[in-house]
Design a protein around this motif. Structure first.
Motif, PDB file in Angstrom:
ATOM      1  N   VAL A   1     -44.588  46.886  11.466  1.00 27.79           N
ATOM      2  CA  VAL A   1     -43.493  46.165  12.114  1.00 27.79           C
ATOM      3  C   VAL A   1     -42.593  45.546  11.053  1.00 27.79           C
ATOM      4  CG1 VAL A   1     -42.895  44.202  13.591  1.00 27.79           C
ATOM      5  CG2 VAL A   1     -44.830  45.660  14.193  1.00 27.79           C
ATOM      6  N   GLN A   2     -41.310  45.663  11.275  1.00 28.61           N
ATOM      7  CA  GLN A   2     -40.335  45.014  10.394  1.00 28.61           C
ATOM      8  C   GLN A   2     -39.369  44.205  11.244  1.00 28.61           C
ATOM      9  OE1 GLN A   2     -38.580  48.218   8.082  1.00 28.61           O
ATOM     10  NE2 GLN A   2     -40.008  47.812   6.406  1.00 28.61           N
ATOM     11  N   LEU A   3     -38.936  43.069  10.684  1.00 27.06           N
ATOM     12  CA  LEU A   3     -37.931  42.247  11.332  1.00 27.06           C
ATOM     13  C   LEU A   3     -36.651  42.295  10.511  1.00 27.06           C
ATOM     14  CD1 LEU A   3     -39.930  39.046  12.360  1.00 27.06           C
ATOM     15  CD2 LEU A   3     -39.384  41.058  13.734  1.00 27.06           C
ATOM     16  N   GLN A   4     -35.537  42.510  11.194  1.00 26.00           N
ATOM     17  CA  GLN A   4     -34.242  42.588  10.537  1.00 26.00           C
ATOM     18  C   GLN A   4     -33.331  41.532  11.135  1.00 26.00           C
ATOM     19  OE1 GLN A   4     -33.224  44.925   8.073  1.00 26.00           O
ATOM     20  NE2 GLN A   4     -31.341  43.747   7.916  1.00 26.00           N
ATOM     21  N   ALA A   5     -32.988  40.534  10.327  1.00 23.94           N
ATOM     22  CA  ALA A   5     -32.099  39.469  10.774  1.00 23.94           C
ATOM     23  C   ALA A   5     -30.662  39.820  10.418  1.00 23.94           C
ATOM     24  CB  ALA A   5     -32.494  38.147  10.131  1.00 23.94           C
ATOM     25  N   SER A   6     -29.747  39.433  11.273  1.00 29.81           N
ATOM     26  CA  SER A   6     -28.334  39.683  11.043  1.00 29.81           C
ATOM     27  C   SER A   6     -27.509  38.674  11.817  1.00 29.81           C
ATOM     28  CB  SER A   6     -27.957  41.105  11.460  1.00 29.81           C
ATOM     29  OG  SER A   6     -28.150  41.278  12.853  1.00 29.81           O
ATOM     30  N   GLY A   7     -26.204  38.688  11.582  1.00 24.17           N
ATOM     31  CA  GLY A   7     -25.302  37.838  12.345  1.00 24.17           C
ATOM     32  C   GLY A   7     -24.752  36.654  11.572  1.00 24.17           C
ATOM     33  N   GLY A   8     -25.235  36.443  10.355  1.00 25.27           N
ATOM     34  CA  GLY A   8     -24.718  35.352   9.559  1.00 25.27           C
ATOM     35  C   GLY A   8     -23.288  35.611   9.121  1.00 25.27           C
ATOM     36  N   GLY A   9     -22.688  34.594   8.536  1.00 23.52           N
ATOM     37  CA  GLY A   9     -21.329  34.739   8.061  1.00 23.52           C
ATOM     38  C   GLY A   9     -20.729  33.394   7.739  1.00 23.52           C
ATOM     39  N   MET A  10     -19.425  33.389   7.555  1.00 24.26           N
ATOM     40  CA  MET A  10     -18.695  32.173   7.252  1.00 24.26           C
ATOM     41  C   MET A  10     -17.922  31.759   8.494  1.00 24.26           C
ATOM     42  SD  MET A  10     -17.305  32.954   3.414  1.00 24.26           S
ATOM     43  CE  MET A  10     -16.660  31.298   3.267  1.00 24.26           C
ATOM     44  N   VAL A  11     -17.995  30.477   8.802  1.00 25.13           N
ATOM     45  CA  VAL A  11     -17.322  29.961   9.990  1.00 25.13           C
ATOM     46  C   VAL A  11     -16.867  28.544   9.714  1.00 25.13           C
ATOM     47  CG1 VAL A  11     -19.472  29.124  11.014  1.00 25.13           C
ATOM     48  CG2 VAL A  11     -17.544  29.718  12.502  1.00 25.13           C
ATOM     49  N   GLN A  12     -15.826  28.137  10.387  1.00 19.94           N
ATOM     50  CA  GLN A  12     -15.370  26.765  10.246  1.00 19.94           C
ATOM     51  C   GLN A  12     -16.193  25.835  11.123  1.00 19.94           C
ATOM     52  OE1 GLN A  12     -11.126  26.801  11.077  1.00 19.94           O
ATOM     53  NE2 GLN A  12     -10.679  26.959   8.881  1.00 19.94           N
ATOM     54  N   ALA A  13     -16.223  24.584  10.744  1.00 15.03           N
ATOM     55  CA  ALA A  13     -16.937  23.581  11.535  1.00 15.03           C
ATOM     56  C   ALA A  13     -16.435  23.612  12.975  1.00 15.03           C
ATOM     57  CB  ALA A  13     -16.744  22.203  10.940  1.00 15.03           C
ATOM     58  N   GLY A  14     -17.382  23.522  13.885  1.00 18.59           N
ATOM     59  CA  GLY A  14     -17.062  23.609  15.300  1.00 18.59           C
ATOM     60  C   GLY A  14     -17.178  25.002  15.868  1.00 18.59           C
ATOM     61  N   GLY A  15     -17.323  25.975  14.994  1.00 14.73           N
ATOM     62  CA  GLY A  15     -17.428  27.353  15.438  1.00 14.73           C
ATOM     63  C   GLY A  15     -18.818  27.732  15.871  1.00 14.73           C
ATOM     64  N   SER A  16     -18.977  29.010  16.218  1.00 20.71           N
ATOM     65  CA  SER A  16     -20.247  29.518  16.726  1.00 20.71           C
ATOM     66  C   SER A  16     -20.626  30.807  16.020  1.00 20.71           C
ATOM     67  CB  SER A  16     -20.153  29.787  18.240  1.00 20.71           C
ATOM     68  OG  SER A  16     -19.874  28.617  18.966  1.00 20.71           O
ATOM     69  N   LEU A  17     -21.912  31.041  15.955  1.00 22.29           N
ATOM     70  CA  LEU A  17     -22.462  32.308  15.490  1.00 22.29           C
ATOM     71  C   LEU A  17     -23.686  32.625  16.325  1.00 22.29           C
ATOM     72  CD1 LEU A  17     -22.397  31.945  11.576  1.00 22.29           C
ATOM     73  CD2 LEU A  17     -21.015  33.529  12.924  1.00 22.29           C
ATOM     74  N   TYR A 110     -44.897  38.145  11.335  1.00 22.40           N
ATOM     75  CA  TYR A 110     -44.022  38.904  10.452  1.00 22.40           C
ATOM     76  C   TYR A 110     -42.781  38.072  10.133  1.00 22.40           C
ATOM     77  CZ  TYR A 110     -46.863  42.742  12.232  1.00 22.40           C
ATOM     78  OH  TYR A 110     -47.930  43.544  12.580  1.00 22.40           O
ATOM     79  N   TRP A 111     -42.228  38.315   8.957  1.00 25.94           N
ATOM     80  CA  TRP A 111     -41.009  37.634   8.531  1.00 25.94           C
ATOM     81  C   TRP A 111     -39.900  38.649   8.295  1.00 25.94           C
ATOM     82  CZ3 TRP A 111     -39.811  32.487   7.913  1.00 25.94           C
ATOM     83  CH2 TRP A 111     -40.871  31.578   8.048  1.00 25.94           C
ATOM     84  N   GLY A 112     -38.693  38.237   8.627  1.00 29.00           N
ATOM     85  CA  GLY A 112     -37.528  39.036   8.310  1.00 29.00           C
ATOM     86  C   GLY A 112     -36.867  38.521   7.043  1.00 29.00           C
ATOM     87  N   GLN A 113     -35.918  39.281   6.548  1.00 35.06           N
ATOM     88  CA  GLN A 113     -35.169  38.796   5.397  1.00 35.06           C
ATOM     89  C   GLN A 113     -34.144  37.791   5.902  1.00 35.06           C
ATOM     90  OE1 GLN A 113     -33.958  40.995   7.236  1.00 35.06           O
ATOM     91  NE2 GLN A 113     -31.750  40.894   7.045  1.00 35.06           N
ATOM     92  N   GLY A 114     -33.520  37.073   5.062  1.00 39.55           N
ATOM     93  CA  GLY A 114     -32.589  36.033   5.475  1.00 39.55           C
ATOM     94  C   GLY A 114     -31.201  36.552   5.764  1.00 39.55           C
ATOM     95  N   THR A 115     -30.492  35.784   6.557  1.00 41.77           N
ATOM     96  CA  THR A 115     -29.073  36.028   6.782  1.00 41.77           C
ATOM     97  C   THR A 115     -28.344  34.711   6.505  1.00 41.77           C
ATOM     98  OG1 THR A 115     -27.412  36.885   8.337  1.00 41.77           O
ATOM     99  CG2 THR A 115     -29.208  35.577   9.287  1.00 41.77           C
ATOM    100  N   GLU A 116     -27.291  34.789   5.721  1.00 38.30           N
ATOM    101  CA  GLU A 116     -26.659  33.573   5.217  1.00 38.30           C
ATOM    102  C   GLU A 116     -25.584  33.066   6.165  1.00 38.30           C
ATOM    103  OE1 GLU A 116     -25.488  33.924   1.197  1.00 38.30           O
ATOM    104  OE2 GLU A 116     -25.023  31.793   0.975  1.00 38.30           O
ATOM    105  N   VAL A 117     -25.626  31.764   6.382  1.00 37.11           N
ATOM    106  CA  VAL A 117     -24.634  31.086   7.220  1.00 37.11           C
ATOM    107  C   VAL A 117     -23.929  30.040   6.366  1.00 37.11           C
ATOM    108  CG1 VAL A 117     -24.297  29.555   9.193  1.00 37.11           C
ATOM    109  CG2 VAL A 117     -25.909  31.463   9.352  1.00 37.11           C
ATOM    110  N   THR A 118     -22.631  30.086   6.340  1.00 37.45           N
ATOM    111  CA  THR A 118     -21.838  29.105   5.611  1.00 37.45           C
ATOM    112  C   THR A 118     -20.827  28.483   6.563  1.00 37.45           C
ATOM    113  OG1 THR A 118     -22.052  30.368   3.561  1.00 37.45           O
ATOM    114  CG2 THR A 118     -20.327  28.693   3.645  1.00 37.45           C
ATOM    115  N   VAL A 119     -20.899  27.170   6.689  1.00 37.75           N
ATOM    116  CA  VAL A 119     -19.989  26.453   7.575  1.00 37.75           C
ATOM    117  C   VAL A 119     -19.078  25.582   6.716  1.00 37.75           C
ATOM    118  CG1 VAL A 119     -19.769  24.940   9.575  1.00 37.75           C
ATOM    119  CG2 VAL A 119     -21.778  26.423   9.351  1.00 37.75           C
ATOM    120  N   SER A 120     -17.802  25.810   6.821  1.00 34.06           N
ATOM    121  CA  SER A 120     -16.843  25.030   6.026  1.00 34.06           C
ATOM    122  C   SER A 120     -16.241  23.911   6.868  1.00 34.06           C
ATOM    123  CB  SER A 120     -15.728  25.943   5.514  1.00 34.06           C
ATOM    124  OG  SER A 120     -15.041  26.541   6.600  1.00 34.06           O
ATOM    125  N   SER A 121     -15.903  22.839   6.187  1.00 35.39           N
ATOM    126  CA  SER A 121     -15.363  21.670   6.900  1.00 35.39           C
ATOM    127  C   SER A 121     -13.859  21.792   7.068  1.00 35.39           C
ATOM    128  CB  SER A 121     -15.697  20.399   6.131  1.00 35.39           C
ATOM    129  OG  SER A 121     -15.199  20.467   4.820  1.00 35.39           O
TER     130      SER A 121
END
Length: 121
Positions: A1-17, A110-121
């Motif tokens: 079994v493998q876990l694949q994380a996705s959906g991270g990204g850069m977003v402004q404060a107040g946004g959604s992911l 099981y663990w997945g790899q990371g997905t990076e989330v960056t929230v800017s002010s």
């Protein structure tokens, strides 16, 4: 079994992911799943957890309660973390972990790899 994380990204404060964690392999059922955040220079911490059984149980870290929603779609072998009203303090690498049952190996973590989330002010 493998876990694949996705959906991270850069977003402004107040946004959604929405983060996704797809389990591949001989998955029979996802018993539980957790999402963990590792902010720069800090230890990894659990932000949300869901466990399925006779009743579904949820657990949220205080700072995300009311803003984040964790869910599992067993038909798609996928877990989700919907993140709303994001703040710069939510910045970090997000990891998923699942307790998954397979016919061959029973239930294991099981663990997945990371997905990076960056929230800017």
């Amino acid at each position: 079994v493998q876990l694949q994380a996705s959906g991270g990204g850069m977003v402004q404060a107040g946004g959604s992911l929405r983060l996704s964690c797809v389990a591949s392999g001989s998955v029979r059922v996802i018993n539980s799943m957790g999402w963990y955040r590792q902010a720069p220079g800090k230890q990894r911490e659990e932000v949300a957890h869901i466990s399925r059984g006779s009743t579904t149980k949820y657990r949220y870290e205080d700072s995300v309660r009311g803003r984040f929603t964790i869910s599992i779609d067993n038909a798609k072998n996928t877990g989700y973390l919907q993140m709303n009203s994001l703040t710069p303090e939510d910045t970090g690498v997000y990891y998923c972990s699942g307790n998954i049952y397979t016919y061959r190996e029973g239930s294991n973590d099981y663990w997945g790899q990371g997905t990076e989330v960056t929230v800017s002010s």
